[in-house]
Design an enzyme around this catalytic site. Structure first.
Site, mmCIF file in Angstrom:
data_model
loop_
_atom_site.group_PDB
_atom_site.id
_atom_site.type_symbol
_atom_site.label_atom_id
_atom_site.label_comp_id
_atom_site.label_asym_id
_atom_site.label_seq_id
_atom_site.Cartn_x
_atom_site.Cartn_y
_atom_site.Cartn_z
ATOM 1 N N GLU A 51 52.514 55.237 49.233
ATOM 2 C CA GLU A 51 52.660 53.859 49.457
ATOM 3 C C GLU A 51 54.545 53.562 49.896
ATOM 4 O O GLU A 51 54.739 52.831 50.555
ATOM 5 C CB GLU A 51 52.431 53.122 48.460
ATOM 6 C CG GLU A 51 50.951 53.091 48.104
ATOM 7 C CD GLU A 51 50.600 52.502 46.860
ATOM 8 O OE1 GLU A 51 51.241 53.062 45.707
ATOM 9 O OE2 GLU A 51 49.790 51.651 46.802
ATOM 10 N N GLU A 94 44.670 57.932 43.302
ATOM 11 C CA GLU A 94 44.813 57.073 42.020
ATOM 12 C C GLU A 94 43.355 57.067 41.635
ATOM 13 O O GLU A 94 43.207 57.040 40.225
ATOM 14 C CB GLU A 94 45.063 55.691 42.579
ATOM 15 C CG GLU A 94 46.569 55.477 43.024
ATOM 16 C CD GLU A 94 46.993 55.696 44.159
ATOM 17 O OE1 GLU A 94 46.108 56.371 44.878
ATOM 18 O OE2 GLU A 94 48.158 55.376 44.339
HETATM 19 C C1 3H9 Z 1 50.107 55.798 41.398
HETATM 20 O O1 3H9 Z 1 50.885 56.290 42.177
HETATM 21 C C2 3H9 Z 1 49.863 54.535 41.526
HETATM 22 C C3 3H9 Z 1 50.488 53.698 42.628
HETATM 23 O O2 3H9 Z 1 49.660 52.922 43.238
HETATM 24 C C4 3H9 Z 1 51.385 52.845 42.002
HETATM 25 C C5 3H9 Z 1 51.086 51.555 41.328
HETATM 26 C C6 3H9 Z 1 52.098 50.471 41.253
HETATM 27 N N1 3H9 Z 1 53.451 61.017 36.845
HETATM 28 O O3 3H9 Z 1 50.360 69.136 37.858
HETATM 29 P P1 3H9 Z 1 51.722 69.823 37.363
HETATM 30 C C7 3H9 Z 1 53.918 66.003 35.507
HETATM 31 S S1 3H9 Z 1 49.452 56.589 40.182
HETATM 32 C C8 3H9 Z 1 54.364 61.670 35.705
HETATM 33 O O4 3H9 Z 1 51.543 70.894 36.509
HETATM 34 P P2 3H9 Z 1 51.541 71.279 40.167
HETATM 35 C C9 3H9 Z 1 52.732 66.748 34.832
HETATM 36 O O5 3H9 Z 1 52.380 66.094 33.629
HETATM 37 C C10 3H9 Z 1 49.864 58.366 40.664
HETATM 38 N N2 3H9 Z 1 54.195 62.893 35.507
HETATM 39 O O6 3H9 Z 1 52.361 70.442 38.874
HETATM 40 C C11 3H9 Z 1 53.593 67.979 34.702
HETATM 41 O O7 3H9 Z 1 54.389 67.685 33.354
HETATM 42 P P3 3H9 Z 1 54.446 69.084 32.326
HETATM 43 C C12 3H9 Z 1 49.348 58.880 41.872
HETATM 44 C C13 3H9 Z 1 53.594 63.823 36.368
HETATM 45 O O8 3H9 Z 1 52.778 71.650 41.043
HETATM 46 C C14 3H9 Z 1 54.647 68.273 35.710
HETATM 47 O O9 3H9 Z 1 54.751 66.899 36.152
HETATM 48 N N3 3H9 Z 1 49.859 60.338 41.759
HETATM 49 C C15 3H9 Z 1 53.183 63.058 37.620
HETATM 50 O O10 3H9 Z 1 50.412 71.909 39.741
HETATM 51 C C16 3H9 Z 1 54.147 69.402 36.854
HETATM 52 O O11 3H9 Z 1 52.695 68.742 37.186
HETATM 53 C C17 3H9 Z 1 48.957 61.312 41.328
HETATM 54 O O12 3H9 Z 1 47.936 60.866 40.765
HETATM 55 C C18 3H9 Z 1 53.033 61.568 37.709
HETATM 56 N N4 3H9 Z 1 52.816 61.083 38.894
HETATM 57 O O13 3H9 Z 1 51.113 69.917 40.769
HETATM 58 C C19 3H9 Z 1 49.521 62.771 41.342
HETATM 59 N N5 3H9 Z 1 52.528 64.117 38.398
HETATM 60 O O14 3H9 Z 1 55.135 70.017 32.913
HETATM 61 C C20 3H9 Z 1 49.489 63.478 40.133
HETATM 62 C C21 3H9 Z 1 52.779 65.379 37.642
HETATM 63 O O15 3H9 Z 1 55.124 68.364 31.281
HETATM 64 N N6 3H9 Z 1 50.070 64.840 40.328
HETATM 65 N N7 3H9 Z 1 53.542 64.977 36.538
HETATM 66 O O16 3H9 Z 1 52.940 69.419 31.813
HETATM 67 C C22 3H9 Z 1 49.506 65.891 40.746
HETATM 68 O O17 3H9 Z 1 48.445 65.716 41.393
HETATM 69 C C23 3H9 Z 1 50.241 67.156 40.528
HETATM 70 O O18 3H9 Z 1 51.072 66.912 39.512
HETATM 71 C C24 3H9 Z 1 51.112 67.605 41.845
HETATM 72 C C25 3H9 Z 1 51.929 68.767 41.421
HETATM 73 C C26 3H9 Z 1 50.024 68.045 42.988
HETATM 74 C C27 3H9 Z 1 51.980 66.738 42.248
#
Ligand code: 3H9
Length: 708
Positions: free
Chosen positions: A109, A129
């Site tokens: 976004e 999301e």
């Molecule tokens: C959104 O954006 C809403 C919008 O429309 C705005 C509204 C106003 N936040 O997965 P990993 C942490 S909703 C906080 O193991 P990878 C995760 O917990 C969001 N923390 O790594 C972990 O912590 P820990 C939309 C986050 O390389 C560490 O980072 N976005 C977030 O296998 C490493 O993560 C998503 O849904 C976050 N957004 O994969 C994306 N993301 O080490 C969600 C990660 O303490 N994230 N963490 O356990 C992912 O899909 C994967 O994390 C990503 C990396 C592909 C980015």
């Protein structure tokens, strides 16, 4: 500027770098940092254009999901991004977003509010999301259709899958793919953009014209099929439809309404719970992150059957050479043939290149002997389930394996300590319980024996990640976490048909609850002979006078093992299409009559409560006994290994949403009706219910006490 966002200058271009490791989530401070950096760049006359880039491994992975947790605690999350995005879009100097890693959710976004987007070839963009039970909340559903077109925007927002850099370029989401250094390319792009008009995404309405209403109907039909029961998917479709019909501002207002409905619903809480639970399972209180792990350079597998073959593929997929041994040439050829066919199918689907398949096949050494097993760093046994055979294999392996080699059993029920007792290295023995098909299913239960060393656990947890598995630690209890709980679940499903429900009613009620396959259909899929073998192994432990299911063993005696024989609880044709089996129905009636079980109409509610609360109560038993470290770990086992709907958060989280007092009351009702032996309420369930607590709070309290 701030610690999270910095501003530098390069060739007359301002470079705004976001540094909020690990994934540059838009945590409090990041949007403010972007705003003030851009304002400073605008005020600087030496700057002609602006690049926004992520520091570290990624651009921006979205809003900070931890902020959503505040809603559950009654606090207000800080999620307001919309005004910032309008400011970026209205910036008088061109803003180029430079994307590497992932631009997900709020990250995409932000990117779409820029005037131009450039991308590294291996990056991905997406609006995932819905996988968290919400929809894009910062105009993603309004800007994405303006760039990618309505059909693609519906698909991306409603189903959440990302697109590659090349596809994003073809779709018009990004303007250029930068080969080589991204920042250098982005700065050069920005310099050339300085002399061009400044396009605002929100004003680009060409791709919205004449959107075919069939797109939305088709997406809703698809949602009913593959995202049944999930509210965010439908909300995302509505929001993109609003973009096609309303002005940008009115569309944003509609998106905000839908976003808030989803955000405050139970499904988003459940899915966010699953997101963090999945990332929390690798944390073991007495095995800290720093525990040194052994290197796994070479693996061996005993058994090339369904499980052994899948396990072998896991190693080959991870680039680890693997020897696989079978007892007969015929079984070995069959096993290797299936592996080859599996890979060939993936190649046919375009998901693997022929060269990669050849490479993986070359990593696999099939043989009939133990040659080379003395080189392996880990040996996994995947022979038939039976203690005598397992012990024989482990005694042999102990003699052949080098010192320090890990011996893992793929047993799904048996006592790891008893298996370890025939070796001289019990500290190197543990369970690696894969789920079928082992090359596809991501769940892996790591079973800790009494003597299993911490270093061995650290090694295998790390190996699990390398094999692309979600590794969950379980204690050495019969059936560990998953199968220990599935036993009363399947027992209740069978009792229900003996009491008068049909096989179809039981399967359908559980499918309607959201489990993608009903319990009896699941047994047919897994093979009824598997449970039969386990029951024979544990026959001596059955308590006299306690009711046991009557039908499954009889079906097995008739050679009806489920899908693989075409008959079981249901009939299956050669394409595995399922239909009711009148003979099974008659057999159930006959056996129930012989046992004097009264036939009655069973409600859907009773089917769901008896099956699901059987899971919850057993889960609470084993959690209280320490077989699982956290209630959240049980949820991850069920979501990833047993098709439990993630949008209900797993069985333990689901129980929290129902209220543990209500769950306990129902368990007690079943106990009063069916007896203490079958429905003894778990002490932990009682304790939490009576104190008005939840499994989630139990996990939080334990985390505070033991650190994970
Ligand atoms: C959104 O954006 C809403 C919008 O429309 C705005 C509204 C106003 N936040 O997965 P990993 C942490 S909703 C906080 O193991 P990878 C995760 O917990 C969001 N923390 O790594 C972990 O912590 P820990 C939309 C986050 O390389 C560490 O980072 N976005 C977030 O296998 C490493 O993560 C998503 O849904 C976050 N957004 O994969 C994306 N993301 O080490 C969600 C990660 O303490 N994230 N963490 O356990 C992912 O899909 C994967 O994390 C990503 C990396 C592909 C980015």
């Amino acid at each position: 500027m701030s610690d999270l966002v910095s501003l530098t200058r390069q060739d007359g271009v301002a470079v705004v770098t976001i540094s909020n490791p690990p994934v540059n989530a838009l945590s409090p401070g990041v949007p403010e940092g972007i705003r003030s950096s851009i304002a400073a760049a605008v005020a600087d006359p030496s700057v002609s254009a602006i690049v926004v880039i992520g520091g570290g491994r990624t651009f921006i992975a979205g809003a900070d999901i931890r902020e959503f947790g505040k809603i559950v605690r009654g606090e207000r999350p800080r999620l307001t991004l919309l005004p910032l995005l309008l400011e970026i879009e209205d910036c008088p100097k061109p803003v180029v977003m430079a994307i590497h890693g992932t631009a997900f959710g709020g990250g995409l976004e932000v990117a779409m509010a820029g005037h131009y987007r450039v991308i590294a070839p291996d990056a991905q963009v997406g609006q995932p999301e819905v996988k968290l039970g919400i929809i894009p909340g910062a105009a993603g559903t309004q800007r994405l259709p303006r760039l990618a077109g309505v059909a693609k925007a519906v698909e991306m927002c409603a189903f959440g899958d990302p697109v590659s850099a090349r596809e994003a370029h073809q779709l018009g989401i990004v303007d250029a793919v930068i080969e080589g250094d991204l920042l250098t390319g982005a700065v050069a792009f920005a310099r050339s953009a300085a002399s061009k008009p400044i396009p605002k995404t929100r004003e680009r309405n060409e791709k919205l014209q004449n959107a075919d209403p069939a797109i939305f109907e088709q997406a809703r039909r698809q949602a009913a099929k593959i995202r049944r029961g999930q509210k965010a998917t439908l909300a995302a479709i509505d929001a993109v439809e609003a973009a096609s019909k309303l002005s940008f501002d009115a569309g944003c207002a509609r998106e905000a309404e839908l976003f808030n409905e989803c955000l405050h619903g139970v499904q988003s809480r459940a899915l966010i719970h699953v997101f963090f639970a999945e990332r929390g399972v690798s944390k073991i209180p007495d095995v800290p992150k720093e525990t040194p792990a052994f290197e796994i350079r070479c693996a061996a597998v005993v058994g090339a059957g369904t499980m052994g073959g899948g396990i072998t593929m896991n190693y080959a997929n991870a680039g680890i050479p693997v020897i696989v041994k079978e007892a007969t040439q015929e079984a070995l050829d069959r096993g290797i043939g299936i592996i080859r066919k599996n890979y060939a199918n993936t190649v046919k689907k375009g998901k693997l290149s022929q060269a990669a398949m050849d490479q993986r096949m070359a990593l696999i050494t099939p043989q009939l002997t133990y040659d080379g097993f003395d080189q392996a760093d880990i040996i996994t046994e995947a022979v038939f389930e039976g203690m005598a055979l397992k012990k024989q294999v482990f005694a042999e392996l102990d003699k052949i394996a080098k010192p320090g080699c890990i011996l893992a059993s793929n047993t799904s029920y048996l006592d790891i300590d008893e298996i370890a007792s025939v070796t001289h290295r019990p500290e190197f023995v543990l369970g690696n319980h894969y789920f079928s098909p082992a090359n596809v299913m991501r769940l892996l239960e790591i079973v800790r024996g009494r003597a299993t060393s911490k270093q061995v656990l650290a090694t295998v947890m790390a190996l699990g990640k390398k094999l692309n598995k979600i590794a969950v630690l379980a204690g050495n209890s019969r059936g560990f976490i998953g199968n220990r709980m599935v036993t009363p679940y399947l027992r209740e499903a069978q009792f229900l048909v003996e009491e008068g429900a049909t096989v179809e009613e039981v399967n359908q009620a559980i499918a309607d609850f959201g489990v993608s396959i009903g319990p009896l259909a699941m047994s047919d899929l897994a093979g009824l002979d598997i449970g039969w073998r386990v029951r024979k192994e544990f026959k001596h432990l059955e308590k006299p006078g306690v009711r046991v299911p009557l039908v499954a063993d009889r079906l097995c005696e008739m050679g009806r093992f489920g899908q693989k024989t075409g008959r079981g609880w249901s009939i299956y044709d050669e394409n595995r299409n399922q239909s009711p089996d009148p003979e099974t129905a008659a057999l159930i009636k006959q056996l129930a009559a012989e046992a004097g079980i009264e036939q009655r109409k069973v409600s859907r509610e009773e089917i769901v409560d008896r099956c699901i609360y059987a899971l919850v109560n057993e889960g609470a038993h084993l959690l209280g006994e320490g077989v699982a470290l956290r209630a959240a770990d049980i949820d991850i086992v069920y979501v990833n290994g047993y098709a439990f709907p993630a949008w209900r958060g797993g069985p333990m989280f689901y129980a929290d949403t129902v209220g543990l007092k209500n769950v306990l009351a129902r368990v007690e009702e079943f106990r009063d009706k069916h007896g203490e032996d079958l429905w003894s309420p778990a002490p932990l369930l009682r304790r939490l219910a009576e104190s008005g607590s939840t499994f989630t709070e139990y996990d939080q309290q334990r985390q505070a006490a033991v650190g994970v």
